[in-house]
Design a protein around this motif. Sequence first.
Motif, mmCIF file in Angstrom:
data_model
loop_
_atom_site.group_PDB
_atom_site.id
_atom_site.type_symbol
_atom_site.label_atom_id
_atom_site.label_comp_id
_atom_site.label_asym_id
_atom_site.label_seq_id
_atom_site.Cartn_x
_atom_site.Cartn_y
_atom_site.Cartn_z
ATOM 1 N N PHE B 323 38.058 41.245 55.888
ATOM 2 C CA PHE B 323 39.073 40.724 54.961
ATOM 3 C C PHE B 323 39.810 41.914 54.357
ATOM 4 C CE2 PHE B 323 35.063 38.361 54.692
ATOM 5 C CZ PHE B 323 35.440 37.158 55.280
ATOM 6 N N PRO B 324 40.587 42.612 55.174
ATOM 7 C CA PRO B 324 41.181 43.876 54.705
ATOM 8 C C PRO B 324 41.999 43.710 53.429
ATOM 9 C CG PRO B 324 42.057 43.225 56.857
ATOM 10 C CD PRO B 324 40.949 42.295 56.553
ATOM 11 N N LEU B 325 42.649 42.538 53.299
ATOM 12 C CA LEU B 325 43.532 42.356 52.139
ATOM 13 C C LEU B 325 42.750 42.437 50.833
ATOM 14 C CD1 LEU B 325 46.508 41.836 51.512
ATOM 15 C CD2 LEU B 325 45.888 39.434 51.178
ATOM 16 N N ILE B 326 41.539 41.866 50.824
ATOM 17 C CA ILE B 326 40.755 41.849 49.588
ATOM 18 C C ILE B 326 40.556 43.254 49.062
ATOM 19 C CG2 ILE B 326 38.485 41.358 48.596
ATOM 20 C CD1 ILE B 326 38.317 38.915 50.240
ATOM 21 N N ASN B 327 40.129 44.144 49.935
ATOM 22 C CA ASN B 327 39.871 45.486 49.436
ATOM 23 C C ASN B 327 41.142 46.317 49.275
ATOM 24 O OD1 ASN B 327 37.276 45.456 48.657
ATOM 25 N ND2 ASN B 327 36.438 46.494 50.450
ATOM 26 N N ARG B 328 42.265 45.830 49.833
ATOM 27 C CA ARG B 328 43.518 46.537 49.587
ATOM 28 C C ARG B 328 44.034 46.214 48.192
ATOM 29 N NH1 ARG B 328 43.586 50.869 51.441
ATOM 30 N NH2 ARG B 328 45.817 51.243 51.352
ATOM 31 N N ILE B 329 43.576 45.098 47.612
ATOM 32 C CA ILE B 329 44.033 44.805 46.251
ATOM 33 C C ILE B 329 42.883 44.834 45.243
ATOM 34 C CG2 ILE B 329 46.045 43.430 46.938
ATOM 35 C CD1 ILE B 329 44.349 40.946 46.269
ATOM 36 N N ASN B 330 41.672 45.083 45.712
ATOM 37 C CA ASN B 330 40.533 45.174 44.799
ATOM 38 C C ASN B 330 40.606 46.516 44.068
ATOM 39 O OD1 ASN B 330 38.073 45.625 43.617
ATOM 40 N ND2 ASN B 330 36.868 45.356 45.484
ATOM 41 N N PRO B 331 40.972 46.500 42.786
ATOM 42 C CA PRO B 331 41.210 47.782 42.107
ATOM 43 C C PRO B 331 39.974 48.681 42.079
ATOM 44 C CG PRO B 331 41.232 45.965 40.538
ATOM 45 C CD PRO B 331 41.187 45.360 41.898
ATOM 46 N N VAL B 332 38.786 48.074 41.944
ATOM 47 C CA VAL B 332 37.576 48.898 41.888
ATOM 48 C C VAL B 332 37.395 49.625 43.219
ATOM 49 C CG1 VAL B 332 35.124 48.938 41.394
ATOM 50 C CG2 VAL B 332 36.555 47.208 40.342
ATOM 51 N N ASN B 333 37.633 48.896 44.312
ATOM 52 C CA ASN B 333 37.498 49.534 45.609
ATOM 53 C C ASN B 333 38.565 50.597 45.820
ATOM 54 O OD1 ASN B 333 36.396 49.736 48.382
ATOM 55 N ND2 ASN B 333 38.472 49.119 48.886
ATOM 56 N N LEU B 360 51.039 50.901 40.578
ATOM 57 C CA LEU B 360 51.862 49.692 40.623
ATOM 58 C C LEU B 360 51.199 48.561 39.836
ATOM 59 C CD1 LEU B 360 53.201 49.595 44.295
ATOM 60 C CD2 LEU B 360 54.466 50.019 42.176
ATOM 61 N N PHE B 361 49.880 48.436 40.046
ATOM 62 C CA PHE B 361 49.129 47.425 39.302
ATOM 63 C C PHE B 361 49.267 47.651 37.798
ATOM 64 C CE2 PHE B 361 46.066 46.335 42.889
ATOM 65 C CZ PHE B 361 46.508 45.015 42.950
ATOM 66 N N THR B 362 49.135 48.911 37.385
ATOM 67 C CA THR B 362 49.202 49.239 35.961
ATOM 68 C C THR B 362 50.536 48.798 35.376
ATOM 69 O OG1 THR B 362 47.950 51.193 36.525
ATOM 70 C CG2 THR B 362 48.815 51.080 34.292
ATOM 71 N N VAL B 363 51.601 49.152 36.082
ATOM 72 C CA VAL B 363 52.932 48.801 35.599
ATOM 73 C C VAL B 363 53.053 47.277 35.518
ATOM 74 C CG1 VAL B 363 55.390 48.862 36.139
ATOM 75 C CG2 VAL B 363 53.971 50.902 36.490
ATOM 76 N N PHE B 364 52.582 46.621 36.566
ATOM 77 C CA PHE B 364 52.695 45.164 36.597
ATOM 78 C C PHE B 364 51.947 44.516 35.432
ATOM 79 C CE2 PHE B 364 50.594 41.186 37.780
ATOM 80 C CZ PHE B 364 51.704 40.365 37.940
ATOM 81 N N PHE B 365 50.685 44.925 35.226
ATOM 82 C CA PHE B 365 49.890 44.303 34.168
ATOM 83 C C PHE B 365 50.474 44.578 32.785
ATOM 84 C CE2 PHE B 365 46.151 44.437 37.224
ATOM 85 C CZ PHE B 365 46.246 43.077 37.490
ATOM 86 N N THR B 366 50.936 45.822 32.580
ATOM 87 C CA THR B 366 51.499 46.157 31.280
ATOM 88 C C THR B 366 52.754 45.326 31.028
ATOM 89 O OG1 THR B 366 50.734 48.380 31.722
ATOM 90 C CG2 THR B 366 52.127 48.097 29.800
#
Lengths: 400, 381
Positions: B323-333, B360-366
Amino acid sequence: MTVYKLSLKVMKSNIGPMALFLGIFIGISLLAASSGGNTAEQLFTRSRVPIAFIAEESSPLVAGLRTEVEKIAEIQPYDDDSEILQEAIFYNRISHIIRIPSGFTRAFLAGDEAAVITYTGQSEGRAMYVDLAVENYLNTLRLYRIFTPDMLLEEMISHAGKDLEQRSKIKLLTDIDAEGFQADQRDNYFNHLIFFNYQAYSLFAILILGISSNLMVFNSRLIRMRQACSPLSSRKQSLQLFLANFAFALFCWLLMNAVSLLFIPELIGTSSMYLFIANSFLLCFWASSISFFVAHLTKSRNAISAITNVISLGSSFLAGVFVPQYLLGAAVLRAASFTPTYWFVLANTQIARAGGTVSSVSSLASQNELLASFGMQIIFGLTFLAMALVLRKKRALAAA
Amino acid sequence: MIERIFFYRLKTILRDKEMVFWTIFFPILLASLFRIAFANLGQTAEIFPIPTAVVDNEAFQADSAFREMLAAVSVDSGDSEALLDLSRVSREEAEELLLDGSIYGFIVPGVEMQLIVDESGLHQSILGLLLDQYLQASSTAGTVISRNPAAAEDFMRELELRTSYIRTEAIGKNSPDRLFVFYFALLAMACFYGGYYGLIEAFDIQGNLSPRAARINMSPIHKLKALLASSSAAVFIHLCSQMVLLAFMHVVLKVRFGAQLPLVILATLVGSTLSIALGIFIGTVVRGSENFKSGVVTAVSMIGALFAGLMLPELKYIVSERFPLINRINPVNLLADAYYALYFFEGFSRYSQNLLILLLFTVFFTAASYFFMRRRNYDSL
């Protein structure tokens, strides 16, 4: 049972996150068990490891080596591209690379220094067997080269191949064919073990998380003061509180075992099942006691998850939940024997061993051992429960 | 104004001593426990010598080569690194020894060499290999001596002069190591514990959630400024705690961060910032009680760490492959992977790719949290 009922009410209000965690931890157990679980065990078994075989030259010697290696390893079609190979090792797609440098055959036959280059991935133990096969093959050829120099290379290779097919017969004392046993029984034996061993992490973690957040409400100073005014003795209050939390624990325990059994239906109805479940019940008891105790140690809601991790994950590492106990050092096991998790895992191992076809002869001896492991867990449970009650009593007095 | 908020936030956060204590010490404790538990995993020191017995029967007496071989590898030879702790007994005694667990297996010499065990395991496998090697060598000796009888004398000597034909090299910058998958996953998980700090920030800035926030909402400061100032304080404290952890891992546990320590710190900074942004996001966007939100933060960090290989290194690969997508968006991974890429790969492409996604995640969440809480007015608090 006012306190008991109140406590259940508090839990009900908390049902969302608890369901979330229960789901997560059951998921973790299943994932871990179904992903081949006991990986450290596999590390040292002679399973066919995936490897890459890169030959920079071709010769009968290299072809013979390839055949020899193929007997114990799965050669994957990889080209000589270091970036792709690096990725493959990084993702554990292959656990070993063998590279035959050009000029190897000539150097080997001339008796000069010659070396096959190997790169090892993460499964070092399994790759060890591959390296051993390479060494055995080349050393056998070396002997032929030294003592029968007139022999054709092809002939040497075919002789070496035959020599290396020699295997000792490994038998079990109970006369069951070792190979067959390893393939079927042992797999089952370990799968069951993993399912139940993992509860030492998952059930323990959910109980600490759940019970601590339930009790968090009762730990506030004002509520403690109010409770201290009640005519109900503090011992009774504490016991009711524990009972309510133990009810929650029982619910988690039931659910987790039901799901486990769904995934290992072949275990249902066997005597091992009852023993595994009895052991799991003891886990449920001491884990509740420890959680009850731990809940009195912190006032910060956000610290609970950190504490949960330290206790559940830490004891699991130490006591051999994730790797078999015999792979941990003796000193580690001695330290681990001061945790109930150690006795839980030990009991599971004893059950799996006696439950299989292995040593039914020694069943009596192992039952005594099993009772000892059960007993230790009960002692741990009672000790922590007593400690928690003392702590509560002290707190109640301090509040008043 | 901004610096005032910043300093007051520092004080407020530090007041929750238990939380600060646990977020610093839980990964240190776990890493140490892990280290202690697995210190001798894979080391052979405790495996050898293997208690073994050989049945002293006629075949054994007749086979001098076998007796010599066993003598050479057993403790009696005086070798401190001997493979076997061998006793010569009768068949009945051997079975008894095996049953009471004082040996791992016993050898029955004969036309067909047998190894009797009562379960399979590492020790038993090694015994099996030892016997295999003896049988293979005997087979070679048979062929060699039939072709060249004069070789009989030298054969044993040459056999013992086993040559090593293998040279092991590292394929990446360092050899892959399961231990490091664990350490990096732990580091990343500890980083995402910053989510709890973020959660507190979210509570202390939304007027309907806490009295402190109600007071702050009275002040004429722009919401974004207030948010950034107070969350910087959280990032600062969390980063400090991560630095303590890094230092501990580097100095005490000898995790090889190498010359790339600055890059490791950069990744940690990015991870810290994201974790706090994530906590604020959960605190503002997710509906539910404080307890529930805190549960979501726990869930994100635990599941993330699980897929990053904290409990079981194999899981990281299984998830990444299937499930490559999961770990491509799993921030801990992503964070754990960035550390691991620094350790393993020569280049920085994988590292920078991971960091970019985290940013990118940081910007999005903020941004999402800000848009959610901006221009909120309260009729009554």
